[in-house]
Design a protein around this motif. Structure first.
Motif, PDB file in Angstrom:
ATOM      1  N   GLU A  12       1.257  -7.675   6.310  1.00  0.00           N
ATOM      2  CA  GLU A  12       0.333  -6.381   6.756  1.00  0.00           C
ATOM      3  C   GLU A  12      -1.222  -6.875   5.844  1.00  0.00           C
ATOM      4  O   GLU A  12      -2.190  -6.832   6.481  1.00  0.00           O
ATOM      5  CB  GLU A  12       0.502  -5.317   6.375  1.00  0.00           C
ATOM      6  CG  GLU A  12      -0.398  -4.017   6.761  1.00  0.00           C
ATOM      7  CD  GLU A  12       0.097  -2.775   6.861  1.00  0.00           C
ATOM      8  OE1 GLU A  12      -0.864  -1.771   7.014  1.00  0.00           O
ATOM      9  OE2 GLU A  12       1.108  -2.665   6.064  1.00  0.00           O
ATOM     10  N   LEU A  13      -0.942  -7.401   4.550  1.00  0.00           N
ATOM     11  CA  LEU A  13      -2.140  -7.582   3.782  1.00  0.00           C
ATOM     12  C   LEU A  13      -2.712  -8.750   4.271  1.00  0.00           C
ATOM     13  O   LEU A  13      -3.965  -9.292   4.452  1.00  0.00           O
ATOM     14  CB  LEU A  13      -1.720  -7.938   2.265  1.00  0.00           C
ATOM     15  CG  LEU A  13      -2.871  -8.270   1.585  1.00  0.00           C
ATOM     16  CD1 LEU A  13      -3.929  -7.411   1.239  1.00  0.00           C
ATOM     17  CD2 LEU A  13      -2.362  -8.613   0.026  1.00  0.00           C
ATOM     18  N   GLN A  14      -1.718 -10.100   4.652  1.00  0.00           N
ATOM     19  CA  GLN A  14      -2.483 -11.180   5.205  1.00  0.00           C
ATOM     20  C   GLN A  14      -3.160 -11.003   6.449  1.00  0.00           C
ATOM     21  O   GLN A  14      -4.105 -11.572   6.642  1.00  0.00           O
ATOM     22  CB  GLN A  14      -1.014 -12.057   5.394  1.00  0.00           C
ATOM     23  CG  GLN A  14      -0.528 -12.680   4.215  1.00  0.00           C
ATOM     24  CD  GLN A  14       0.874 -13.526   4.455  1.00  0.00           C
ATOM     25  OE1 GLN A  14       1.107 -13.905   5.677  1.00  0.00           O
ATOM     26  NE2 GLN A  14       1.731 -13.721   3.752  1.00  0.00           N
ATOM     27  N   ASN A  15      -2.762  -9.897   7.256  1.00  0.00           N
ATOM     28  CA  ASN A  15      -3.402  -9.986   8.589  1.00  0.00           C
ATOM     29  C   ASN A  15      -4.749  -9.254   8.259  1.00  0.00           C
ATOM     30  O   ASN A  15      -6.027  -9.723   8.999  1.00  0.00           O
ATOM     31  CB  ASN A  15      -2.681  -9.059   9.304  1.00  0.00           C
ATOM     32  CG  ASN A  15      -1.586  -9.780  10.056  1.00  0.00           C
ATOM     33  OD1 ASN A  15      -1.638 -10.958  10.318  1.00  0.00           O
ATOM     34  ND2 ASN A  15      -0.439  -8.913  10.501  1.00  0.00           N
ATOM     35  N   TYR A  36     -13.112 -10.027  -3.790  1.00  0.00           N
ATOM     36  CA  TYR A  36     -12.515 -10.065  -5.108  1.00  0.00           C
ATOM     37  C   TYR A  36     -11.213  -9.114  -5.302  1.00  0.00           C
ATOM     38  O   TYR A  36     -10.105  -9.785  -5.543  1.00  0.00           O
ATOM     39  CB  TYR A  36     -13.193  -9.674  -6.290  1.00  0.00           C
ATOM     40  CG  TYR A  36     -12.511  -9.838  -7.693  1.00  0.00           C
ATOM     41  CD1 TYR A  36     -12.640 -10.955  -8.196  1.00  0.00           C
ATOM     42  CD2 TYR A  36     -12.228  -8.833  -8.247  1.00  0.00           C
ATOM     43  CE1 TYR A  36     -11.799 -11.267  -9.526  1.00  0.00           C
ATOM     44  CE2 TYR A  36     -11.669  -9.100  -9.519  1.00  0.00           C
ATOM     45  CZ  TYR A  36     -11.172 -10.171 -10.310  1.00  0.00           C
ATOM     46  OH  TYR A  36     -10.824 -10.395 -11.315  1.00  0.00           O
ATOM     47  N   TYR A  37     -11.294  -7.932  -4.656  1.00  0.00           N
ATOM     48  CA  TYR A  37      -9.914  -7.157  -4.679  1.00  0.00           C
ATOM     49  C   TYR A  37      -8.823  -7.378  -3.868  1.00  0.00           C
ATOM     50  O   TYR A  37      -7.662  -7.677  -4.176  1.00  0.00           O
ATOM     51  CB  TYR A  37     -10.493  -5.701  -4.652  1.00  0.00           C
ATOM     52  CG  TYR A  37     -11.308  -5.099  -5.869  1.00  0.00           C
ATOM     53  CD1 TYR A  37     -10.480  -5.047  -7.007  1.00  0.00           C
ATOM     54  CD2 TYR A  37     -12.358  -4.678  -5.693  1.00  0.00           C
ATOM     55  CE1 TYR A  37     -11.090  -4.627  -8.250  1.00  0.00           C
ATOM     56  CE2 TYR A  37     -12.966  -4.325  -6.603  1.00  0.00           C
ATOM     57  CZ  TYR A  37     -12.731  -4.331  -7.980  1.00  0.00           C
ATOM     58  OH  TYR A  37     -13.317  -3.752  -8.906  1.00  0.00           O
ATOM     59  N   TYR A  38      -9.430  -8.195  -2.552  1.00  0.00           N
ATOM     60  CA  TYR A  38      -8.502  -8.977  -1.626  1.00  0.00           C
ATOM     61  C   TYR A  38      -7.606  -9.890  -2.336  1.00  0.00           C
ATOM     62  O   TYR A  38      -6.466 -10.374  -2.395  1.00  0.00           O
ATOM     63  CB  TYR A  38      -9.117  -9.298  -0.572  1.00  0.00           C
ATOM     64  CG  TYR A  38      -9.201  -8.207   0.554  1.00  0.00           C
ATOM     65  CD1 TYR A  38      -8.277  -7.516   0.825  1.00  0.00           C
ATOM     66  CD2 TYR A  38     -10.566  -8.183   1.292  1.00  0.00           C
ATOM     67  CE1 TYR A  38      -8.626  -6.399   1.715  1.00  0.00           C
ATOM     68  CE2 TYR A  38     -10.615  -7.282   2.176  1.00  0.00           C
ATOM     69  CZ  TYR A  38      -9.692  -6.385   2.363  1.00  0.00           C
ATOM     70  OH  TYR A  38      -9.777  -5.439   3.493  1.00  0.00           O
ATOM     71  N   LYS A  39      -8.422 -10.843  -3.132  1.00  0.00           N
ATOM     72  CA  LYS A  39      -7.931 -12.002  -4.080  1.00  0.00           C
ATOM     73  C   LYS A  39      -6.791 -11.407  -4.904  1.00  0.00           C
ATOM     74  O   LYS A  39      -5.663 -12.197  -5.043  1.00  0.00           O
ATOM     75  CB  LYS A  39      -9.154 -12.505  -4.490  1.00  0.00           C
ATOM     76  CG  LYS A  39      -8.824 -13.947  -5.424  1.00  0.00           C
ATOM     77  CD  LYS A  39      -9.859 -14.541  -6.007  1.00  0.00           C
ATOM     78  CE  LYS A  39      -9.492 -15.513  -7.098  1.00  0.00           C
ATOM     79  NZ  LYS A  39      -8.917 -15.090  -8.415  1.00  0.00           N
ATOM     80  N   VAL A  77       0.632  -0.081 -10.520  1.00  0.00           N
ATOM     81  CA  VAL A  77      -0.230  -0.548 -11.275  1.00  0.00           C
ATOM     82  C   VAL A  77       0.460  -1.631 -12.606  1.00  0.00           C
ATOM     83  O   VAL A  77      -0.375  -2.647 -12.693  1.00  0.00           O
ATOM     84  CB  VAL A  77      -1.206   0.280 -12.289  1.00  0.00           C
ATOM     85  CG1 VAL A  77      -0.192   0.966 -13.278  1.00  0.00           C
ATOM     86  CG2 VAL A  77      -2.433  -0.307 -12.733  1.00  0.00           C
ATOM     87  N   LYS A  78       1.592  -1.595 -12.899  1.00  0.00           N
ATOM     88  CA  LYS A  78       2.167  -2.527 -13.622  1.00  0.00           C
ATOM     89  C   LYS A  78       2.565  -3.795 -12.912  1.00  0.00           C
ATOM     90  O   LYS A  78       2.254  -5.154 -13.233  1.00  0.00           O
ATOM     91  CB  LYS A  78       3.393  -2.150 -14.364  1.00  0.00           C
ATOM     92  CG  LYS A  78       3.042  -0.812 -15.521  1.00  0.00           C
ATOM     93  CD  LYS A  78       4.025  -0.550 -16.284  1.00  0.00           C
ATOM     94  CE  LYS A  78       3.712   0.411 -17.367  1.00  0.00           C
ATOM     95  NZ  LYS A  78       4.822   0.750 -18.397  1.00  0.00           N
ATOM     96  N   SER A  79       3.167  -3.693 -11.661  1.00  0.00           N
ATOM     97  CA  SER A  79       3.628  -4.767 -10.998  1.00  0.00           C
ATOM     98  C   SER A  79       2.495  -5.113  -9.970  1.00  0.00           C
ATOM     99  O   SER A  79       2.748  -6.489  -9.581  1.00  0.00           O
ATOM    100  CB  SER A  79       5.044  -4.431 -10.259  1.00  0.00           C
ATOM    101  OG  SER A  79       4.650  -3.470  -9.112  1.00  0.00           O
ATOM    102  N   PHE A  80       1.689  -4.726  -9.838  1.00  0.00           N
ATOM    103  CA  PHE A  80       0.727  -4.896  -9.033  1.00  0.00           C
ATOM    104  C   PHE A  80       1.004  -5.001  -7.355  1.00  0.00           C
ATOM    105  O   PHE A  80       0.520  -5.572  -6.528  1.00  0.00           O
ATOM    106  CB  PHE A  80      -0.296  -6.105  -9.216  1.00  0.00           C
ATOM    107  CG  PHE A  80      -1.817  -5.656  -9.313  1.00  0.00           C
ATOM    108  CD1 PHE A  80      -2.346  -4.917 -10.159  1.00  0.00           C
ATOM    109  CD2 PHE A  80      -2.449  -6.310  -8.242  1.00  0.00           C
ATOM    110  CE1 PHE A  80      -3.623  -4.585 -10.069  1.00  0.00           C
ATOM    111  CE2 PHE A  80      -3.741  -5.890  -8.143  1.00  0.00           C
ATOM    112  CZ  PHE A  80      -4.528  -5.099  -9.160  1.00  0.00           C
ATOM    113  N   LYS A  81       2.174  -4.572  -7.119  1.00  0.00           N
ATOM    114  CA  LYS A  81       2.739  -4.943  -5.820  1.00  0.00           C
ATOM    115  C   LYS A  81       2.087  -3.510  -4.945  1.00  0.00           C
ATOM    116  O   LYS A  81       2.281  -2.393  -5.305  1.00  0.00           O
ATOM    117  CB  LYS A  81       4.260  -4.799  -5.703  1.00  0.00           C
ATOM    118  CG  LYS A  81       4.799  -5.793  -6.556  1.00  0.00           C
ATOM    119  CD  LYS A  81       4.608  -7.183  -5.902  1.00  0.00           C
ATOM    120  CE  LYS A  81       5.162  -8.394  -6.658  1.00  0.00           C
ATOM    121  NZ  LYS A  81       4.976  -9.611  -6.090  1.00  0.00           N
ATOM    122  N   ILE A  82       2.017  -3.823  -3.584  1.00  0.00           N
ATOM    123  CA  ILE A  82       1.506  -2.702  -2.760  1.00  0.00           C
ATOM    124  C   ILE A  82       2.577  -2.112  -2.341  1.00  0.00           C
ATOM    125  O   ILE A  82       3.611  -2.531  -1.813  1.00  0.00           O
ATOM    126  CB  ILE A  82       0.900  -3.315  -1.456  1.00  0.00           C
ATOM    127  CG1 ILE A  82      -0.427  -4.384  -1.933  1.00  0.00           C
ATOM    128  CG2 ILE A  82       0.623  -2.493  -0.377  1.00  0.00           C
ATOM    129  CD1 ILE A  82      -0.973  -4.942  -0.880  1.00  0.00           C
TER     130      ILE A  82
END
Length: 257
Positions: A243-246, A229-232, A182-187
């Motif tokens: 993977e997210l891009q696809n 919005y959440y994808y953005k 949640v802090k870095s917002f990295k998947i």
């Protein structure tokens, strides 16, 4: 049930406990430090603590894992100012990060919050995971109302993490569960979770009936669509995640039809 089981295994791995390792090198000019560790996920966040006397330590920096070499077992950490505990009455000191200081990662990973489109999906996921302490999105909605943001901003998630000690954020999007620091917002991971979605509540499932809006500014407008919005938000924080891009590409292709 198969997919809920996968989610359960995932959370068991992530919430196993904090990871600690001594700093082995420091590049103060570029705010980079390194540690040696058997395994770590890129995107994990934490902090660096410095011993100032026997029994006394001070936290100096926030850190995010930006790289990991599986051959050398060296993890690269990006440092930034520590902002979780602010008190102008406390002395700031002139301590700096040194070799031998302790890096603590995955702090708060025993607590998580789920952003879901409806109540049924929220309960199916949270009830399947027993070892994680779930912080209800009502608390996040209350913070959003205080900030006047019916559309949650990334900064709102950061402030929420600091105030509640939540380390993991889960977002359910199109039969997939995104696990995020949640802090870095990295998947950290993307897991299949094929649950039937019959309705969508905006900006997410919460029992708070109305989130107050500020007069103006970013986040003050009501959210009009859930997935886009959440994808953005995820794409902005994870521009190189293939993977997210696809997934986003396929979503846009379906939406255009």
């Amino acid at each position: 049930m198969k997919y809920i089981f996968l989610v359960l295994v995932l959370v068991l791995e992530l919430s196993a406990g904090v990871v600690k390792s001594p700093i082995i090198s420091v590049d103060k000019q570029n705010d980079i430090a390194t540690i040696k560790i058997d395994k770590i996920d890129v995107g994990m966040s934490g902090f660096i603590s410095h011993k100032i006397s026997e029994g006394h330590t001070v936290i100096l920096k926030n850190i995010v894992v930006t790289g990991f070499d599986s051959q050398s077992k060296i993890a690269t950490l990006k440092m930034s100012p520590y902002d979780a505990l602010k008190n102008n009455a406390l002395p700031s000191g002139k301590w700096v990060v040194e070799v031998g200081d302790d890096a603590t990662l995955a702090f708060g990973y025993t607590r998580g919050t789920l952003i879901s489109p409806n109540e049924e999906i929220y309960h199916r996921i949270t009830k399947s995971v027993k070892n994680l302490q779930w912080v209800h999105p009502d608390i996040f909605a209350t913070i959003l109302s205080f900030n006047g943001h019916p559309t949650p901003l990334r900064d709102d998630f950061t402030k929420f993490s600091i105030s509640t000690s939540v380390g993991l954020l889960f977002i359910y999007l199109e039969q997939k569960l995104f696990t995020i620091d949640v802090k870095s917002f990295k998947i950290l991971t993307i897991t299949d979770a094929q649950l039937k979605q019959e309705s969508t509540q905006l900006p997410f499932y919460t029992r708070i009936q109305e989130i107050d809006a500020a007069w103006w500014g970013e986040g003050s407008d009501k959210l009009e669509s859930y997935e886009p919005y959440y994808y953005k938000l995820l794409t902005e924080a994870n521009p190189n995640n293939k993977e997210l891009q696809n997934i986003v590409h396929n979503f846009k292709a379906k939406a255009s039809k």
